[in-house]
Design a protein around this motif. Structure first.
Motif, PDB file in Angstrom:
ATOM      1  N   ARG A   1       0.834  -1.205   0.000  1.00 26.15           N
ATOM      2  CA  ARG A   1       0.000   0.000   0.000  1.00 26.15           C
ATOM      3  C   ARG A   1       0.870   1.258   0.000  1.00 26.15           C
ATOM      4  O   ARG A   1       0.592   2.221  -0.712  1.00 26.15           O
ATOM      5  CB  ARG A   1      -0.913   0.002   1.233  1.00 26.15           C
ATOM      6  N   ARG A   2       1.956   1.243   0.786  1.00 31.61           N
ATOM      7  CA  ARG A   2       2.858   2.394   0.810  1.00 31.61           C
ATOM      8  C   ARG A   2       3.510   2.615  -0.545  1.00 31.61           C
ATOM      9  O   ARG A   2       3.691   3.759  -0.983  1.00 31.61           O
ATOM     10  CB  ARG A   2       3.930   2.183   1.886  1.00 31.61           C
TER      11      ARG A   2
ATOM     12  N   ILE B   1       1.036   4.279  -2.762  1.00 33.61           N
ATOM     13  CA  ILE B   1       0.892   5.698  -2.407  1.00 33.61           C
ATOM     14  C   ILE B   1       2.041   6.499  -2.994  1.00 33.61           C
ATOM     15  O   ILE B   1       1.855   7.577  -3.573  1.00 33.61           O
ATOM     16  CB  ILE B   1       0.836   5.854  -0.870  1.00 33.61           C
TER      17      ILE B   1
ATOM     18  N   ILE C   1      -2.825   5.047  -5.853  1.00 37.30           N
ATOM     19  CA  ILE C   1      -3.836   4.503  -4.962  1.00 37.30           C
ATOM     20  C   ILE C   1      -5.077   5.398  -4.982  1.00 37.30           C
ATOM     21  O   ILE C   1      -4.980   6.624  -5.068  1.00 37.30           O
ATOM     22  CB  ILE C   1      -3.288   4.346  -3.534  1.00 37.30           C
TER      23      ILE C   1
ATOM     24  N   GLY D   1      -7.453   6.952  -2.975  1.00 38.54           N
ATOM     25  CA  GLY D   1      -7.563   7.252  -1.560  1.00 38.54           C
ATOM     26  C   GLY D   1      -8.974   7.411  -1.045  1.00 38.54           C
ATOM     27  O   GLY D   1      -9.203   7.358   0.159  1.00 38.54           O
ATOM     28  N   HIS D   2      -9.948   7.594  -1.952  1.00 33.63           N
ATOM     29  CA  HIS D   2     -11.325   7.785  -1.501  1.00 33.63           C
ATOM     30  C   HIS D   2     -12.054   6.459  -1.296  1.00 33.63           C
ATOM     31  O   HIS D   2     -13.207   6.444  -0.866  1.00 33.63           O
ATOM     32  CB  HIS D   2     -12.094   8.639  -2.506  1.00 33.63           C
TER      33      HIS D   2
ATOM     34  N   ARG E   1     -11.993   2.324   0.267  1.00 31.54           N
ATOM     35  CA  ARG E   1     -11.457   1.536   1.365  1.00 31.54           C
ATOM     36  C   ARG E   1     -10.995   0.163   0.852  1.00 31.54           C
ATOM     37  O   ARG E   1     -11.747  -0.520   0.152  1.00 31.54           O
ATOM     38  CB  ARG E   1     -12.550   1.339   2.423  1.00 31.54           C
TER      39      ARG E   1
END
Length: 305
Positions: free
Chosen positions: A18-19, A22, A27, A29-30, A32
């Motif tokens: 995930r990092r 990002i 990613i 971001g809005h 889940r």
């Protein structure tokens, strides 16, 4: 649920991957991330090799809190908004009360009228600042936390052992913050409620070189004369009316800090020069106050004899 591209990875690699996504800026971001068995589906904005389509729930973001000033455990809002007050109380565990300021500073003692919108019905709180703690009662004496950085600036300008006069000391934030650099400080205010809180705060902070004085600042020059290396004038609406007294209190070569609300740069410069000729003046912007008006400070150095 919203359909979007997804990267499927083992759960044990989820946080690391995930990092990376990002950092790559892909990613979504809005949305889940969703679990699918032993895998994690991470939503992305592109469709690189190995992606698939999946359904995701939107991230729930809390609405912004109403604008407010935080003074210790009290939040002060300008609008009469009980629902907004409850949201502030829920979002800030250290806040015990939300107040609505029903008007501007008024009266001889510069106080405001408040109504309690949420929490404990009180105007009293404890405010921390740079290792000190102050007892505040907003209904008894005006106080703003917005000059904390300015107090540190003044402290950094001082020489050890200075004699300081605070002509409008309130509950004592300037005197107590400056006390460890000063020889002694005269702290004057005409509001009895402010002086009572000042004495409480001196005891609380174990400050022993501040002399509290209940009185009219306009009379200080008759009592003390040219005795102080530094004079503070933090009464922005009318402090300029006391400049003559301030210059009587200040030794040659000493410094006066005049705080003012003004509508144009240099608004009080001519007045200062007329009362304190041949002085050195440095004007600083502190913060916006209202539309077309801002809080400024003039650092005024008197000429040496």
């Amino acid at each position: 649920m919203i359909e979007a591209w997804a990267v499927r990875i083992p759960k044990r690699q989820g946080e690391e991957r995930r990092r990376e996504l990002i950092q790559d800026g892909v990613i979504a971001g809005h949305l889940r991330p969703e679990a699918d068995g032993d895998d994690l589906l991470i939503p992305v904005t592109e469709s690189p090799p190995g992606t698939e389509r999946a359904l995701f729930r939107e991230m729930q973001t809390a609405p912004p809190l109403p604008r407010h000033e935080q003074v210790g455990g009290i939040a002060i809002i300008q609008e009469n908004d009980p629902r907004g007050a409850e949201r502030i109380l829920a979002a800030r565990p250290s806040t015990h009360t939300v107040l609505h300021a029903e008007g501007a500073v008024e009266g001889e003692f510069r106080t405001k009228t408040f109504s309690v919108l949420a929490g404990i019905p009180t105007t009293r709180t404890t405010y921390p600042e740079y290792g000190h703690r102050f007892t505040i009662d907003l209904s008894s004496a005006y106080f703003s936390s917005r000059l904390a950085t300015e107090r540190q600036r003044i402290r950094s300008m001082m020489n050890d052992g200075e004699a300081v006069c605070d002509m409008f000391c309130g509950v004592g934030p300037f005197p107590i913050i400056l006390a460890d650099r000063a020889g002694w400080i005269l702290a004057c205010d005409k509001n009895p409620g402010a002086i009572h809180l000042l004495i409480e705060n001196l005891t609380r902070n174990r400050t022993r070189n501040v002399l509290p004085m209940l009185g009219d600042a306009a009379r200080l020059g008759d009592i003390f004369g040219e005795r102080f290396d530094r004079v503070l004038m933090n009464l922005p609406l009318i402090a300029h009316q006391f400049l003559q007294t301030a210059t009587v209190l200040t030794r040659p070569g000493g410094t006066i800090h005049l705080y003012a609300l003004q509508e144009r740069e240099g608004e009080y410069r001519d007045l200062i020069q007329s009362i304190i000729p041949e002085s050195t003046i440095n004007e600083r912007f502190l913060r916006s106050y209202s539309a077309g008006k801002w809080h400024a400070v003039y650092d005024i150095r008197k000429k040496k004899d």
